[in-house]
Design an enzyme around this catalytic site. Structure first.
Site, PDB file in Angstrom:
ATOM      1  N   SER A   1       0.817  -1.208   0.000  1.00 33.06           N
ATOM      2  CA  SER A   1       0.000   0.000   0.000  1.00 33.06           C
ATOM      3  C   SER A   1       0.855   1.263   0.000  1.00 33.06           C
ATOM      4  CB  SER A   1      -0.895   0.033   1.242  1.00 33.06           C
ATOM      5  OG  SER A   1      -1.782  -1.049   1.283  1.00 33.06           O
ATOM      6  N   ILE A   2       0.375   2.272  -0.722  1.00 33.27           N
ATOM      7  CA  ILE A   2       1.023   3.587  -0.675  1.00 33.27           C
ATOM      8  C   ILE A   2       1.039   4.101   0.762  1.00 33.27           C
ATOM      9  CG2 ILE A   2       0.722   6.001  -1.339  1.00 33.27           C
ATOM     10  CD1 ILE A   2      -0.311   4.955  -4.063  1.00 33.27           C
TER      11      ILE A   2
ATOM     12  N   TYR B   1      -9.842   4.322 -16.393  1.00 37.24           N
ATOM     13  CA  TYR B   1      -9.889   4.873 -15.042  1.00 37.24           C
ATOM     14  C   TYR B   1     -11.321   5.243 -14.653  1.00 37.24           C
ATOM     15  CZ  TYR B   1      -7.777   7.059 -10.925  1.00 37.24           C
ATOM     16  OH  TYR B   1      -7.418   7.371  -9.642  1.00 37.24           O
TER      17      TYR B   1
ATOM     18  N   ASP C   1     -13.780   2.426   9.259  1.00 40.96           N
ATOM     19  CA  ASP C   1     -14.540   2.250   8.024  1.00 40.96           C
ATOM     20  C   ASP C   1     -15.423   3.486   7.886  1.00 40.96           C
ATOM     21  OD1 ASP C   1     -16.340   1.623   6.002  1.00 40.96           O
ATOM     22  OD2 ASP C   1     -16.595  -0.457   6.631  1.00 40.96           O
ATOM     23  N   VAL C   2     -15.142   4.316   6.912  1.00 41.05           N
ATOM     24  CA  VAL C   2     -15.848   5.600   6.800  1.00 41.05           C
ATOM     25  C   VAL C   2     -17.315   5.428   6.431  1.00 41.05           C
ATOM     26  CG1 VAL C   2     -13.741   6.860   6.240  1.00 41.05           C
ATOM     27  CG2 VAL C   2     -15.146   5.941   4.372  1.00 41.05           C
TER      28      VAL C   2
ATOM     29  N   THR D   1      -0.505  -1.600  -6.502  1.00 35.50           N
ATOM     30  CA  THR D   1      -1.163  -1.820  -5.222  1.00 35.50           C
ATOM     31  C   THR D   1      -2.384  -2.710  -5.420  1.00 35.50           C
ATOM     32  OG1 THR D   1      -2.590   0.112  -5.454  1.00 35.50           O
ATOM     33  CG2 THR D   1      -0.425   0.458  -4.428  1.00 35.50           C
TER      34      THR D   1
ATOM     35  N   ILE E   1      -7.422   6.442   1.027  1.00 35.88           N
ATOM     36  CA  ILE E   1      -8.477   5.468   0.750  1.00 35.88           C
ATOM     37  C   ILE E   1      -9.253   5.903  -0.493  1.00 35.88           C
ATOM     38  CG2 ILE E   1      -8.702   4.710   3.137  1.00 35.88           C
ATOM     39  CD1 ILE E   1     -11.172   6.492   3.401  1.00 35.88           C
TER      40      ILE E   1
ATOM     41  N   ILE F   1       1.261   2.564  -9.484  1.00 34.47           N
ATOM     42  CA  ILE F   1       1.997   1.691  -8.567  1.00 34.47           C
ATOM     43  C   ILE F   1       1.158   0.438  -8.368  1.00 34.47           C
ATOM     44  CG2 ILE F   1       2.863   1.425  -6.203  1.00 34.47           C
ATOM     45  CD1 ILE F   1       3.386   4.411  -6.122  1.00 34.47           C
TER      46      ILE F   1
ATOM     47  N   LYS G   1     -11.428  11.729  -8.335  1.00 30.25           N
ATOM     48  CA  LYS G   1     -10.124  12.247  -7.905  1.00 30.25           C
ATOM     49  C   LYS G   1      -9.989  13.738  -8.245  1.00 30.25           C
ATOM     50  CE  LYS G   1      -7.940   8.650  -6.119  1.00 30.25           C
ATOM     51  NZ  LYS G   1      -7.493   8.619  -4.707  1.00 30.25           N
TER      52      LYS G   1
ATOM     53  N   ALA H   1      -5.458  -1.971  -4.676  1.00 30.97           N
ATOM     54  CA  ALA H   1      -6.533  -1.158  -5.228  1.00 30.97           C
ATOM     55  C   ALA H   1      -6.358  -0.976  -6.733  1.00 30.97           C
ATOM     56  CB  ALA H   1      -6.580   0.198  -4.538  1.00 30.97           C
TER      57      ALA H   1
END
Length: 254
Positions: free
Chosen positions: A19-20, A155, A64-65, A193, A92, A191, A162, A195
């Site tokens: 993870s980043i 994407y 957990d949001v 990851t 996240i 990267i 984003k 995700a």
């Protein structure tokens, strides 16, 4: 020499050692910061707990949001343990797979709203909770991607999400600046990851970035971590409202 001695940081978003957020947490800890680290849920805990232990985390809490009160409880735990917060990393992001893999025009209202809530609005909520803990100023960091500025194939819905995160960060920087709270956006290149693996054609993105970038190599989580540590430190006290690319220059190539 970057020093975070005496500073307390909250890291949200570690899923595993790729993870980043983990790359950033390692850099924060190496610079001397005390770290509070969150994990998503009981399913994620076994993957994150050994990493938190290795980082000598003083506080390890669920976050957990999407669960009512979960985020507030995490910040309450930080306040109880430390009485302050010097920096926060929000790393996240989520979009339902059908909305991520399909065309933006076909995205569902529910999927779009959920992606926006988890990936963008959660940062605003964290900033609101962090503000009273940053009486002496602080640093808020979040993570974006070049697809917020230019169209990146596959994407999908995450592009506008984003973009909203980046724009929201600029407004936060303006609003919180008088309190001495800086807000900056980390924008790594592709990267590998967990995700990112959900993005169709992601390996092509990796290969293309390495081929076209000026240095012909890829930035890794350690590179992102080094920049994050700098932006969390007093060395960056006059830097806010920036979108910082850590992508070996690939964003400059048409």
């Amino acid at each position: 020499m970057i020093s975070l001695e005496g500073k307390v940081g909250l890291v949200v978003g570690i899923a595993n050692d790729h993870s980043i957020a983990y790359g950033c947490a390692k850099a924060f800890r190496a610079a001397g910061a005390a770290l509070a680290i969150t994990y998503l849920n009981d399913k994620a805990r076994p993957f994150v707990a050994p990493l938190a232990e290795g980082l000598q985390s003083d506080l390890f809490v669920p976050c957990d949001v999407e669960v009512d009160g979960n985020l507030e409880a995490a910040f309450a735990a930080v306040e109880k343990r430390y009485g302050k917060l010097d920096f926060l990393l929000h790393s996240i992001a989520y979009a339902p797979k059908p909305d991520l893999g399909g065309r933006l025009v076909d995205s569902s209202a529910g999927g779009f709203a959920r992606a926006m809530d988890i990936s963008c609005h959660s940062f605003l909520r964290m900033a609101r909770l962090a503000e009273p803990l940053m009486a002496d100023g602080g640093s808020l960091l979040t993570v974006s991607y070049y697809g917020a500025e230019k169209v990146v194939e596959h994407y999908g819905v995450m592009g506008p999400v984003k973009a909203a995160l980046e724009c929201a960060s600029l407004y936060l920087a303006n609003e919180l600046g008088p309190r001495g709270i800086r807000v900056n956006v980390l924008s790594p290149g592709p990267i590998a990851t967990r995700a990112a693996s959900g993005i169709p054609g992601f390996n092509d993105l990796l290969n293309d970035a390495e081929k076209r970038g000026p240095t012909h190599h890829l930035a890794g989580i350690g590179d992102v971590g080094a920049m994050a540590a700098f932006l969390a430190s007093d060395l960056s006290r006059n830097m806010t409202g920036n979108i910082v690319f850590i992508d070996a220059g690939s964003h400059i190539v048409a």
